[in-house]
Design an enzyme around this catalytic site. Structure first.
Site, PDB file in Angstrom:
ATOM      1  CG  ASN C 136      31.263   4.356  55.726  1.00  0.00           C
ATOM      2  OD1 ASN C 136      30.287   5.099  55.605  1.00  0.00           O
ATOM      3  ND2 ASN C 136      32.199   4.253  54.799  1.00  0.00           N
TER       4      ASN C 136
ATOM      5  CG  PHE D  44      38.764  -2.731  48.124  1.00  0.00           C
ATOM      6  CD1 PHE D  44      39.197  -1.491  47.675  1.00  0.00           C
ATOM      7  CD2 PHE D  44      39.399  -3.872  47.656  1.00  0.00           C
ATOM      8  CE1 PHE D  44      40.236  -1.393  46.764  1.00  0.00           C
ATOM      9  CE2 PHE D  44      40.441  -3.780  46.742  1.00  0.00           C
ATOM     10  CZ  PHE D  44      40.870  -2.536  46.293  1.00  0.00           C
ATOM     11  CD  GLU D  45      35.304   2.327  53.693  1.00  0.00           C
ATOM     12  OE1 GLU D  45      36.385   2.869  53.905  1.00  0.00           O
ATOM     13  OE2 GLU D  45      34.214   2.823  54.000  1.00  0.00           O
ATOM     14  CB  ALA D  46      32.403  -1.382  49.760  1.00  0.00           C
ATOM     15  CG  MET D  75      31.308  -1.163  55.518  1.00  0.00           C
ATOM     16  SD  MET D  75      30.480   0.417  55.645  1.00  0.00           S
ATOM     17  CE  MET D  75      30.556   0.936  53.950  1.00  0.00           C
TER      18      MET D  75
END
Lengths: 327, 251, 327, 251
Positions: C136, D44-46, D75
């Site tokens: 990601n 949170f990664e987002a 992110m």
């Protein structure tokens, strides 16, 4: 894709771009949401040591941490380094105190359209200050590299110029395209001074208008001292998470300093005091007059409130507030 | 000064993106927006994007630069827009300029460690001239400024001329575009990249061109005479852009 | 500081990280503030060609441009490439249409805690899709590199793993510290689909909550199609410049699609429709039932309004609005 | 499951920063915050930072992850905080884990181009395990999951053991920290970096440890018996953290 003829700037690299050391520092730094309120005096005493390297938020005469800079002079800190990332009035103040002996210079000694600082130039022309050249973007990207946790960022500025030659950047070749790029090393300052619009007591900060490089500077610096126009309730921060620029864990100290960017501009609050800034430039032309001016305005004032009072107090601020709002 | 601002403004076509500083460039961009280029996008390197400028900013970062703007951001993001190829024009000045458009705003002297005169340095100038498509310089012209060799190449023009700019790694097809002085307007030779006369201001002579530069400025067979500002341009400039005469001078 | 043993991922690099080509493209792209309102149908017809490489905003099931993805199926676009940067429901939709033949995969075929998509897995297990692996963060930084106008960014992810081996990244050595780093190449998609909270008719966009990578994707992509919950007056944009995430010049087309992230979550507006997403997963287990489901919901609906109507219309949305606000 | 969540939560000391996903990690972080670690910062990664979680998010990016949060961002910025050394812990899972803590969440099979089973891939797992200080894994333990060789190293543990992780260029002093299963809690040998028993859950045996892993798990002379969740921990977990039994199971 040869590696021939890649040049290295001959300037001194004042701060190590070693990310492992930086990681270790940030690892052990406490990340508790504790009350970080303190005073300008205490913050400078505690966090600024002779020889430290300083980053200053804002844009020279816009959203600058004036009270902290004055206190650095008052406490006669010496042999500091600093990043001249559009350092205008901030550079002028530190020069007045002769507080530094080295500088990463992108923009120094000038005050944009207002003219040049005689005193700062005298210092930089004296040969006693070690200077390494950069561009504004290069310094922005050096802070960004540090904030990102990488030892360098590639860019396409400075190539082919003396600005590069007297920098500490390096040419590299792109591993994908083979093209020549410039690598700028991460910059991890010892301490950052940043003035913001609003902060809670834990150091969560909101900034209106341009950020300049302050989001990255806050993340890049080992210690961060915040002055804020206003302390706000912690709940206000949580009401609009999208507005938080600097999170609490970056911040070591928070001080409420209303009108803290004076005589600089504070976007949305008050415009710069051009008369007073012109007075600085005028006094600098005569070293004795300037010394008296600095004594009166900084050395012999006990805090920033006295400085404000000397220069017009609430009435002046009200006028600058009206100028800001085009009244 | 009115002439120089007007010429600069005419170079900013509608739909272009320009990064400006305070003073002349800002006045030129405002004038262009109020005349032929309503869709000119004006950026400020400190982070201001497309403000509805209520008056001339004193600082490239002051609150005027985001007044009713489309976006306010960081210096890095503005520079990255330039690096990504979004920005057509930038405007620069400097203490010295050479025949290839290299600019010095760092120091006068021969020993870097002990300058005779220290100037601010690059600021964003090096970045803008490296990364924007076309660099415009607005400057008074004289032998002290138009020099054979600048004491310090703060900001890249065509470097040593020819292909040297691209060979240094700077983005292709970028570089100095025009120099607007009190005597004429100059461009650059498409191959040698030497400065070259494009148009002479009314009342000025080729001798003025030659006598006010240490280096040889190329004089092509055909060059133009600069069109004077129209009444409309002057009216907008004096009444709307700079009513206080900060740039064009107080009356 | 040797350059020995530096590895290169063996995955295919689908898009060139050449910044000169990208600069030339962005140079000629029109930057006029013109009215860019159009329809979903026209936007997909005009900007998506078979073989194009697509980037999709949001986070798989959060703030996703559902209407555009449905239209891609409806118009039977083929041989697309796309970046699987947490591609969950978006990957599921494109898989339903078998629209793509290559993918930069960081997160595909799954729907986070909801389970895995049988149909997307069938496709990716068929051997007909060319896949290059990434993480990601690597994809985020690939978009960021493109947005910054540099051909690569250095980072410290993916080193030592098969994720790296099947990527198209390269190991490099830091020119300052000598340490091993990973270089990820800039990614310039042909087209981006992004759903936002508010946009004006010129394409200036505001987003509430997390950005994921959409600020960078908008700058990295050659063409950007925006769907927005609401069109707002241009003056609203100018009232709060600090809220603008995507500036107009990045944007080619703007379409007002209220509830456009359905069945995904739209932060502050409506929560995800978990029942309907569970229905997708269930139907996928039987290929015939799934084909009928896709015909009914996408191929035989003329637009997104029909899809919404089929799945509960305003009443359903109202319920999801209440769930979003914890009622 | 209640035991696993509770053990995980006990590892999160006050003042720590943790990146979590949905499910068990999120429940563990919430439980820690409501017991011994009120100052636990949850990312949170987002892009969500330190929300006051009103309930369990379904997605790492859903609006719960910024509910009354301290900051909402991208992110990239979350990952950069990890890369800069700010983040103490991350929690991961996977289809397979080996003795060095390497994780596979990409595929089952021997031919990358034609996987028998395709899984989602890294997502943010590779990044978090590369960049955070300590990686915790919470997973059921059996021979299918605890394998000699993972089919695909999606996410780095200690790679080939010894110093290989640092030699690969990953940040120093980072790596797998604990594995919490339904049988016991494991750490890693300080030199060889092989998985090693730290504590056995009540009622489990060393045979359970051995029979549920393809590779040899080191058994030190001294290991502990896991402390069961206290009544207080169970009360908070069941009533406040997960009243709907999403993670700990419906009653």
């Amino acid at each position: 894709m040869s590696t021939k003829n890649l040049q290295t700037g001959q300037g001194e690299l004042f701060m190590s771009p070693n990310v492992e050391d930086a990681r270790a520092f940030f690892h052990q730094k406490k990340k508790l949401m504790t009350n970080k309120l303190t005073s300008v005096k205490e913050a400078v005493e505690r966090y600024i040591h002779n020889g430290d390297y300083l980053a200053i938020g804002g844009f020279g005469g816009v959203r600058i941490p004036t009270s902290l800079l004055h206190e650095v002079i008052r406490q006669q800190k010496k042999n500091l380094g600093f990043s001249g990332h559009v350092a205008t009035h901030d550079c002028q103040i530190l020069s007045a105190g002769e507080c530094f002996n080295r500088c990463d210079a992108a923009y120094i000694v000038g005050l944009e359209a207002r003219g040049l600082s005689t005193n700062a130039r005298r210092l930089f022309e004296s040969g006693t200050i070690q200077v390494t050249e950069w561009s504004n973007a290069a310094l922005s990207w050096r802070f960004k590299a540090a904030a990102m946790g990488v030892p360098f960022l590639p860019c396409r500025s400075m190539l082919g110029t003396d600005t590069f030659k007297y920098s500490a950047a390096k040419e590299i070749e792109c591993p994908f395209t083979g093209q020549k790029l410039l690598a700028v090393p991460a910059l991890f300052p010892d301490v950052a001074f940043i003035h913001v619009h609003r902060a809670d007591i834990y150091g969560n900060c909101q900034i209106d208008g341009i950020l300049v490089a302050d989001d990255d500077i806050a993340k890049a610096s080992k210690h961060v001292i915040i002055t804020t126009e206003k302390i706000i309730d912690h709940e206000e921060i949580r009401r609009e998470p999208g507005k938080t620029i600097i999170p609490f864990w970056c911040v070591d100290a928070v001080i409420e300093v209303p009108f803290g960017s004076y005589p600089g501009n504070m976007p949305g609050e008050y415009y710069s005091d051009e008369e007073h800034l012109a007075e600085w430039l005028k006094k600098e032309k005569n070293p004795e007059e300037f010394a008296a001016f600095i004594r009166k305005n900084i050395l012999e004032t006990k805090d920033f409130y006295e400085y404000l009072q000397l220069n017009g107090g609430i009435q002046k601020i009200q006028k600058l507030h009206q100028t800001e709002h085009l009244l | 000064m009115e002439l120089m601002v007007t010429i600069a403004s005419r170079n900013l076509e509608d739909g272009a993106v320009v990064v400006v500083g305070t003073g002349v460039p800002c006045a030129a961009a405002m004038l262009a927006q109020m005349t032929q280029s309503p869709n000119l996008t004006i950026l400020f390197e400190a982070g201001g994007i497309a403000p509805l400028l209520p008056s001339m900013p004193i600082s490239v970062g002051d609150s005027r630069t985001t007044y009713k703007g489309l976006k306010s951001t960081s210096m890095a993001e503005i520079m990255e827009f330039c690096q990504a190829g979004i920005v057509d024009y930038c405007f620069l000045g400097g203490a010295q300029i050479d025949q290839y458009g290299n600019l010095n705003s760092t120091m006068i002297g021969t020993d870097y460690n002990k300058p005779i005169t220290r100037f601010p340095g690059s600021g964003g100038a090096n970045d803008l001239a490296s990364l924007c498509w076309k660099t415009m310089v607005v400057t008074p012209q004289n032998q002290k400024r138009f020099v054979k060799k600048v004491d310090f190449v703060t900001t890249p023009g065509y470097l040593q001329g020819g292909n040297s700019r691209t060979e240094a790694g700077l983005p292709v097809n970028t570089g100095p575009y025009k120099v607007i002085t009190d005597i004429g307007v100059y461009g650059y030779h498409p191959e040698t990249r030497q400065m070259m006369l494009l148009s002479l201001h009314p009342g000025k002579t080729l001798d003025d061109v030659k006598n006010n530069a240490e280096f040889e400025i190329l004089i092509p067979e055909k060059y133009e005479i600069t069109e004077e500002p129209t009444d409309f341009e002057l009216k907008i400039l004096r009444e709307k852009v700079d009513p206080n005469g900060l740039v064009i001078g107080r009356k």
